[in-house]
Design an enzyme around this catalytic site. Structure first.
Site, PDB file in Angstrom:
ATOM      1  N   ILE A 198       0.822  -1.207   0.000  1.00 63.33           N
ATOM      2  CA  ILE A 198       0.000   0.000   0.000  1.00 63.33           C
ATOM      3  C   ILE A 198       0.862   1.266   0.000  1.00 63.33           C
ATOM      4  O   ILE A 198       0.572   2.235  -0.697  1.00 63.33           O
ATOM      5  CB  ILE A 198      -0.967  -0.009   1.197  1.00 63.33           C
TER       6      ILE A 198
ATOM      7  N   ASN B  67      -4.214  -1.493   8.334  1.00 69.30           N
ATOM      8  CA  ASN B  67      -5.213  -2.469   8.738  1.00 69.30           C
ATOM      9  C   ASN B  67      -5.226  -2.640  10.252  1.00 69.30           C
ATOM     10  O   ASN B  67      -4.226  -2.414  10.929  1.00 69.30           O
ATOM     11  CB  ASN B  67      -4.916  -3.833   8.099  1.00 69.30           C
TER      12      ASN B  67
ATOM     13  N   LYS C 178     -13.834  -1.416   8.394  1.00 67.64           N
ATOM     14  CA  LYS C 178     -12.748  -2.087   7.659  1.00 67.64           C
ATOM     15  C   LYS C 178     -12.169  -3.235   8.488  1.00 67.64           C
ATOM     16  O   LYS C 178     -11.807  -4.282   7.946  1.00 67.64           O
ATOM     17  CB  LYS C 178     -11.645  -1.066   7.331  1.00 67.64           C
TER      18      LYS C 178
ATOM     19  N   ASN D 267     -11.513  -7.223   7.418  1.00 69.46           N
ATOM     20  CA  ASN D 267     -10.272  -7.977   7.603  1.00 69.46           C
ATOM     21  C   ASN D 267     -10.458  -9.171   8.529  1.00 69.46           C
ATOM     22  O   ASN D 267      -9.882 -10.243   8.311  1.00 69.46           O
ATOM     23  CB  ASN D 267      -9.183  -7.050   8.148  1.00 69.46           C
TER      24      ASN D 267
ATOM     25  N   SER E 167      -3.851 -10.006   2.390  1.00 67.55           N
ATOM     26  CA  SER E 167      -2.497  -9.626   2.815  1.00 67.55           C
ATOM     27  C   SER E 167      -1.911 -10.623   3.816  1.00 67.55           C
ATOM     28  O   SER E 167      -0.712 -10.915   3.792  1.00 67.55           O
ATOM     29  CB  SER E 167      -2.511  -8.222   3.415  1.00 67.55           C
TER      30      SER E 167
ATOM     31  N   GLU F  95      -0.272  -9.643  10.763  1.00 68.47           N
ATOM     32  CA  GLU F  95      -0.914  -8.645  11.613  1.00 68.47           C
ATOM     33  C   GLU F  95      -2.137  -9.212  12.330  1.00 68.47           C
ATOM     34  O   GLU F  95      -3.034  -8.474  12.718  1.00 68.47           O
ATOM     35  CB  GLU F  95      -1.324  -7.437  10.770  1.00 68.47           C
TER      36      GLU F  95
END
Length: 306
Positions: free
Chosen positions: A11, A103, A185, A189, A256, A268
Site C-alpha cells: 500500500i 489495517n 474495515k 479484515n 495480505s 498482523e
C-alpha cells in the site's frame, strides 16, 4: 508537497506511486534493503492489466535522507508501529502531518504515544496491492481512500491532503467518524484475512465452501458484538453482508495475511482477529472463533514459510 512514505511495501508503494506521478516530492523509506536497492537501480515497477509501468523514484533505508516532510504516509505493518514512529521523530517538523490507513486497530494509539495525537489523520482504503518481489508491486485496478481528523472536524490540513490525492487521480472520501470507518474495515479484515491465511483460498473462494462461509459469519458476528459493546456503529447497515460483498468483489485477491504466510513473514493477526479477542476479554464478551483463528495463524507463522 514533500512526502515521506514510511513503509514502502504494497500500500505504501502504491500510494507513493500515485503521488510521485502527479509531481509531488516523494521519498520511499523502507528497512528492506533489497527492496530499496531495486527501486534505486531499476525503479518501482507497477504491474497492471495494461502492462508494467516503471517509475524512477527516490528510495532510502535511512529515514533521515527523507528531509523534513509535509506529510508522512505511515504504512508499516502494525507490529512495527512503535519503532517506525520513533524513527519518524528524526524527520518530523512542527507542521508535519502523519496519515495512517493501516489495517487493524491500535495503530493510532501506538503512533500517538510517540508522535502525538495532534499530528494524525486516519482512515482506510479499498485498494488492494500485492508485492511481487523487490521493487515490484501489483495493485487492484480500482479503489478509494477515506480519511478524517480524529475529532471528526474538517480542517484545512485535511482538505490539503485530500486535494493532493485527488490531484493524483485517487477517489477520496472525507469521514467525520474515523472510529466507524476503521471498525467497518476491521470487520472486513476479520472476516477474510485469517481464514485466507489458514486455507490459502482467495477472498471469493471463502464463500464457496460451507465451512469457511460459516466461519466467516461467526467471526464477523463476534466482532460486531464487541463493536456494539464499545458503542461503535458501522458505516453499513448489514456488516456481514458487507464483508461478503467485499469477498465477492475481490474474488481473485490474495489477502495480505495470506501473502505474509506465503513469504514466511510475521502477520498482523494480533491487530485484527486478535484485537477482537483482546477487546472481548476486556468487555466480557466471548470470542472463541476469533481466538481459535488467531492461534492457528500464530502457529502457522511459527512454523515458517510454506
Amino acid at each position: 508537497m514533500q512526502i515521506a512514505v514510511v513503509g514502502s511495501g504494497a500500500i505504501g508503494g502504491l500510494f507513493g506511486s500515485f503521488l510521485h506521478k502527479s509531481g509531488e516530492d516523494v521519498t520511499f523509506v523502507d528497512i528492506n534493503a533489497e527492496h530499496v536497492v531495486e527501486m534505486q537501480s531499476s525503479g518501482l515497477t507497477v504491474t497492471r492489466q495494461s502492462g508494467d509501468e516503471v517509475l524512477k523514484v527516490k528510495a532510502v533505508t535511512n529515514i533521515e535522507e527523507a528531509g523534513t516532510p509535509d506529510l508522512i504516509l505511515f504504512a508499516v505493518k502494525s507490529y512495527d508501529n512503535e519503532q517506525a514512529a520513533r524513527d519518524c521523530l528524526k524527520i518530523v517538523g512542527q507542521d508535519t502531518i502523519v496519515l495512517t490507513v493501516q489495517n487493524g486497530v491500535g495503530n493510532i494509539e501506538a503512533i500517538e504515544t510517540v508522535l502525538g495525537r495532534n499530528r494524525i489523520l486516519a482512515g482506510t482504503t479499498a485498494f488492494g496491492c500485492t508485492v511481487l518481489g523487490p521493487g515490484r508491486i501489483k495493485p487492484s485496478e480500482t479503489g478509494s481512500i477515506s480519511i478524517g481528523e480524529l475529532d471528526g472536524t474538517t480542517t484545512p490540513r485535511l482538505q490539503k491532503v485530500v486535494d493532493t490525492f485527488i490531484k493524483a487521480g485517487v477517489e477520496m472520501h472525507v469521514s467525520q467518524g474515523v472510529d466507524s470507518l476503521i471498525w467497518t474495515k476491521l470487520l472486513v479484515n476479520v472476516g477474510i484475512n485469517a481464514l485466507a491465511a489458514i486455507t490459502m483460498l482467495t477472498n471469493g473462494q471463502l464463500l464457496e465452501y460451507e465451512e469457511t462461509e460459516s466461519l466467516q459469519a461467526a467471526v464477523v458476528e463476534e466482532g460486531a458484538a464487541v463493536a456494539k459493546a464499545k458503542g461503535i456503529t458501522f458505516m453499513v447497515d448489514d456488516i456481514l453482508e458487507h464483508v461478503r460483498g467485499v469477498s465477492r468483489s475481490t474474488y481473485d485477491n490474495k489477502a495480505s495475511m495470506r501473502q505474509d504466510i506465503e513469504r514466511g513473514a510475521k502477520t498482523e493477526v494480533l491487530a485484527i482477529n486478535g484485537a477482537i479477542v483482546a477487546e472481548g476479554k476486556r468487555l466480557g464478551i466471548p470470542t472463541p472463533v476469533n481466538e481459535t483463528l488467531t492461534k492457528l495463524v500464530k502457529t502457522i507463522e511459527k512454523r515458517g514459510k510454506i
